[in-house]
Design an enzyme around this catalytic site. Structure first.
Site, PDB file in Angstrom:
ATOM      1  CB  VAL A   1      -0.877   0.030   1.153  1.00  0.00           C
ATOM      2  CG1 VAL A   1      -1.832  -1.162   1.356  1.00  0.00           C
ATOM      3  CG2 VAL A   1      -0.213   0.235   2.420  1.00  0.00           C
ATOM      4  CB  CYS A   2       1.214   3.867   1.415  1.00  0.00           C
ATOM      5  SG  CYS A   2       1.802   5.790   1.599  1.00  0.00           S
ATOM      6  CG  ASN A   3       5.977   5.473  -0.233  1.00  0.00           C
ATOM      7  OD1 ASN A   3       5.787   4.747   0.410  1.00  0.00           O
ATOM      8  ND2 ASN A   3       6.105   6.799  -0.039  1.00  0.00           N
TER       9      ASN A   3
END
Lengths: 264, 264
Positions: B117-119
């Site tokens: 998730v996210c970066n």
């Protein structure tokens, strides 16, 4: 506390004195109860202390997450802007721990905001910090918080004067953004929300007993029987202690678990 | 992996073999990126490993949260059901760390699900695990993920075959429940959602660049300039490495940051 909402975001550059947050870190906390609010506070530029009796790493309630305190009860700043207690499967431990209760009562006497989420309010109540306040808690802990004489709210985030509280686990994110908005302004809260990309899309509708339905609620009752029993026993113990030290014993409303719960 | 959806909740009683989850724990991760999915996995009865090169405690990107690994790259189970990488302000560190990349490539070769998730997907991409897949990421990292040749999705949770991915930080909760539903069944996901009381009520509407508006987006650009630059440089470094080891150098689409992003 001076009005900090006008000079944010100077808190992010170090040009304004950060708000000091003290989070109680205890064995058997729920990690997400702690990390949700922590993240909103930290993103807004607050200085967050994870506080325990010693600096020994602390294990979460599922046994899988070990988090290090950043300071101790003794070394934590005397004057906190925000005092916060997360919930946990072993919340009965801090409720019955004299050193924890003494620290909460001490910092709670001067903190600008006294806050908790999930079943964390049970610890604040055990420390005598919620008498006469309306408070939210995890849906499964409402009856136990009511036994301690607290007016229980069914809101997801509840504000009563300087007591801010939230429902179970993930409510800590909504709670945290609300606290940020009240202390540093709405712009600070919107900034934190954007960085966290908090635009929730739950894949199911099961976040409350009503939406989850009786089968899932029964599963929770079955698999959480042990911590539920430990919490009930801890509340009984706190009530016995109160009765023993008071000339006006507090009545135990356990016979009617719904007593004291206000539907908002 | 056999179909585990039929015998849940035996995973909560120990009567079924738990799914094995390996979460990459690295210096400079975002704690909530990790703890959101962790909580959904643990509540559903999975066995979650927090994996780092050594057992030394690992500090989060804001410097305030220190989490202990539960195992090392060497000692982590050889065969993982789920491999998961959270994002972080210092995601460039694992992207450029040979031991981390080697471990991800090794476990990624046999894991049933490869997720981030996210970066965090930037790390999987650096390990060559996202070639030809459609993947979600934090809104502010989409251009950088596209530079690595990944087809970027703007969905909050994206599923492409056995690659599951989510947007920024809090998207990890929606992502985690989605992974639980696909591996252990919808009942397991609804159980976790109820225990977490995940019935979100964001106090503001600022969880996306569009809803937050240009002033808040500009604040993020200003205060995240340093990690944004470090991430861009790390992507450039990965592309240079690829070019040096390939007879068909990968073209850098940096000139058009929106290239490769598919709006869903």
């Amino acid at each position: 506390m001076t009005d900090q909402t006008t000079n944010w975001p100077d808190h992010l550059t170090g040009d304004a004195q950060p708000l000091e947050v003290g989070i109680l870190l205890y064995e058997g906390h729920t990690a997400l109860d702690l990390v949700g609010p922590y993240t909103t506070f930290a993103l807004a530029g607050m200085k967050v202390h994870l506080v325990a009796e010693t600096l020994d790493p602390v294990v979460s309630d599922d046994g899988g997450m070990t988090i290090a305190p950043t300071t101790t009860f003794d070394d934590c700043p005397e004057r906190l802007d925000i005092l916060f207690v997360p919930g946990g499967g072993m919340v009965y431990k801090p409720m019955l721990d004299p050193a924890t209760i003494a620290w909460l009562a001490d910092r709670g006497a001067t903190a600008s905001y006294i806050t908790a989420v999930c079943n964390g309010p049970l610890v604040l109540a055990a420390a005598g910090l919620l008498d006469g306040y309306r408070v939210a808690t995890h849906w499964a802990s409402r009856d136990q918080l009511a036994r301690l004489g607290v007016e229980v709210s069914t809101e997801r985030v509840c504000i009563d004067r300087n007591r801010f509280s939230g429902g179970g686990v993930t409510a800590g994110i909504d709670f945290g953004l609300t606290v940020v908005a009240h202390t540093l302004g709405e712009k600070a809260a919107r900034f934190a929300q954007l960085v966290m990309e908090y635009d929730p899309e739950p894949p199911f509708n099961a976040g409350s007993p009503e939406s989850a339905g009786p089968e899932i609620v029964a599963l929770r009752t079955r698999f959480m029987a042990e911590p539920d029993t430990a919490l009930r026993n801890a509340v009984s113990h706190v009530l016995e202690q109160r009765a023993a030290t008071s000339s006006h014993p507090v009545s135990d409303e356990n016979a009617d678990p719904a007593a004291g719960i206000v539907n908002d």
